[in-house]
Scaffold this active site. Structure first.
Site, short mmCIF file in Angstrom:
data_model
loop_
_atom_site.label_atom_id
_atom_site.label_comp_id
_atom_site.label_asym_id
_atom_site.label_seq_id
_atom_site.Cartn_x
_atom_site.Cartn_y
_atom_site.Cartn_z
N ASP A 25 0.62 -1.28 -0.13
CA ASP A 25 0.14 -0.04 -0.13
C ASP A 25 0.89 1.09 0.01
O ASP A 25 0.59 2.37 0.69
CB ASP A 25 -0.82 -0.15 1.22
CG ASP A 25 -1.98 -1.09 1.11
OD1 ASP A 25 -1.91 -1.86 0.29
OD2 ASP A 25 -2.73 -1.38 2.12
N GLU A 73 -4.62 -0.79 -1.22
CA GLU A 73 -6.02 -0.98 -0.56
C GLU A 73 -6.71 0.01 -1.55
O GLU A 73 -6.63 1.30 -1.55
CB GLU A 73 -5.94 -0.37 0.71
CG GLU A 73 -7.24 -0.57 1.46
CD GLU A 73 -7.16 -0.01 2.94
OE1 GLU A 73 -5.85 0.26 3.52
OE2 GLU A 73 -8.12 0.05 3.59
N LYS A 130 -6.62 -4.84 -3.14
CA LYS A 130 -7.31 -5.53 -1.79
C LYS A 130 -8.27 -4.55 -1.25
O LYS A 130 -8.17 -3.30 -1.00
CB LYS A 130 -6.40 -5.91 -0.94
CG LYS A 130 -5.48 -4.78 0.04
CD LYS A 130 -4.31 -5.26 0.70
CE LYS A 130 -3.53 -4.28 1.32
NZ LYS A 130 -4.29 -3.56 2.43
N LYS A 133 -7.73 -4.64 5.03
CA LYS A 133 -6.35 -4.46 5.51
C LYS A 133 -5.51 -5.35 5.25
O LYS A 133 -4.29 -5.11 4.68
CB LYS A 133 -6.64 -3.90 7.07
CG LYS A 133 -7.40 -2.76 7.45
CD LYS A 133 -6.95 -1.45 6.62
CE LYS A 133 -8.26 -0.45 7.12
NZ LYS A 133 -8.09 0.77 6.29
N VAL A 158 3.20 0.37 4.20
CA VAL A 158 2.55 1.10 5.37
C VAL A 158 1.09 0.40 5.34
O VAL A 158 0.42 0.18 4.71
CB VAL A 158 2.48 2.56 4.98
CG1 VAL A 158 3.80 3.03 4.89
CG2 VAL A 158 1.85 2.99 3.68
N CYS A 163 -2.06 -2.33 7.85
CA CYS A 163 -1.99 -3.28 6.88
C CYS A 163 -0.88 -4.16 6.87
O CYS A 163 -0.94 -5.36 6.25
CB CYS A 163 -2.28 -2.62 5.28
SG CYS A 163 -3.64 -1.85 5.36
N1 TIU Z 1 -2.89 0.43 4.22
C1 TIU Z 1 -3.15 0.78 5.36
O1 TIU Z 1 -2.15 0.48 6.48
N2 TIU Z 1 -4.27 1.22 5.65
C2 TIU Z 1 -4.79 2.13 6.65
O2 TIU Z 1 -5.92 2.35 6.65
N3 TIU Z 1 -3.80 2.45 7.58
C3 TIU Z 1 -4.00 3.32 8.59
O3 TIU Z 1 -2.96 3.48 9.31
N4 TIU Z 1 -5.06 4.26 8.71
#
Ligand code: TIU
Length: 229
Positions: A25, A73, A130, A133, A158, A163
């Protein structure tokens, strides 16, 4: 040919031909102003530290001929794959599907949904879209890995405690050995980043192993040009 990476809680042995790098992501929606991450009240500049280490491990994995997989995501434009419980959260007007400076927030095909230019997938590298998460939930990731005989995942991206963590937990229960590359991950909450990494390697590596980009690239170096296969 096996290689070993210094890691917590113990050295991590792997075979590059049976390993994949999964970059989670690294999208504009999370790393740039005006996207989903900022809509949740976060300082998105906190994620920039992961970009350089991700570039380093991507270059090393590609040079070693390892499978590289990217994830994103996001949701279908009609939101048919987005649970109302997810969409209803966050401030009104800045929720999933609402218009923003990078297009509709967290929607496939919009500019904000793209992976950042610095980490753009190369042609032929699978990109997994996806809705959740975790990268295994409602995606084709697991059969893709099984078909290639992958047993080990190097995980970057991240955010560490959302995720990345969810994906590592899913992978662990499916029998994959996961090494999380600490500096190639980041969080909007530095204390969550640190704790999430400890949660992975504690208790003898309850979810997996934790190491750093420089150690991963050093271990992959002798395997350059696909000699590992
Ligand atoms: N990719 C991912 O971690 N999605 C999130 O929504 N992360 C947050 O920290 N919000």
């Amino acid at each position: 040919m096996a290689a070993v990476i210094p890691a917590d809680p113990a050295p991590f042995a792997f075979t590059p031909a049976r390993s994949a790098l999964v970059v989670i992501d690294m999208q504009r929606d999370f790393l740039e102003p005006g996207g989903f991450g900022e809509s949740l009240g976060n300082d998105v500049s906190l994620l920039a530290s992961a970009i350089g280490p991700c570039q380093a491990v991507l270059a090393a994995a590609r040079a070693a001929g390892m499978l590289v997989i990217h994830t994103r995501e996001g949701h279908r434009p009609d939101l048919s794959d987005a649970p109302p419980a997810k969409v209803e959260r966050g401030p009104k007007g800045q929720r999933i599907g609402d218009p923003g400076p990078m297009g509709r927030i967290l929607i496939r095909g919009e500019p904000g949904h793209d992976i950042i230019e610095a980490l753009a997938p190369l042609p032929g590298e699978p990109v997994i879209d996806k809705p959740g998460k975790g990268a295994f939930y409602a995606t084709e990731l697991e059969p893709m890995l099984r078909h290639r005989g992958i047993e080990v995942l190097f995980v970057a991206g991240v955010t560490t405690e959302v995720c990345v963590h969810t994906t590592v937990r899913e992978a662990n229960d499916r029998g994959f050995r996961c090494l999380v590359i600490a500096d190639a991950c980041a969080s909007y909450f530095p204390e969550f980043h640190a704790t999430a990494l400890r949660m992975i390697s504690a208790q003898g590596g309850i979810f997996g192993w934790v190491s750093e980009a420089a150690r991963v690239t050093a271990a992959l170096h002798p395997h350059r040009e696909g000699k590992a296969a």
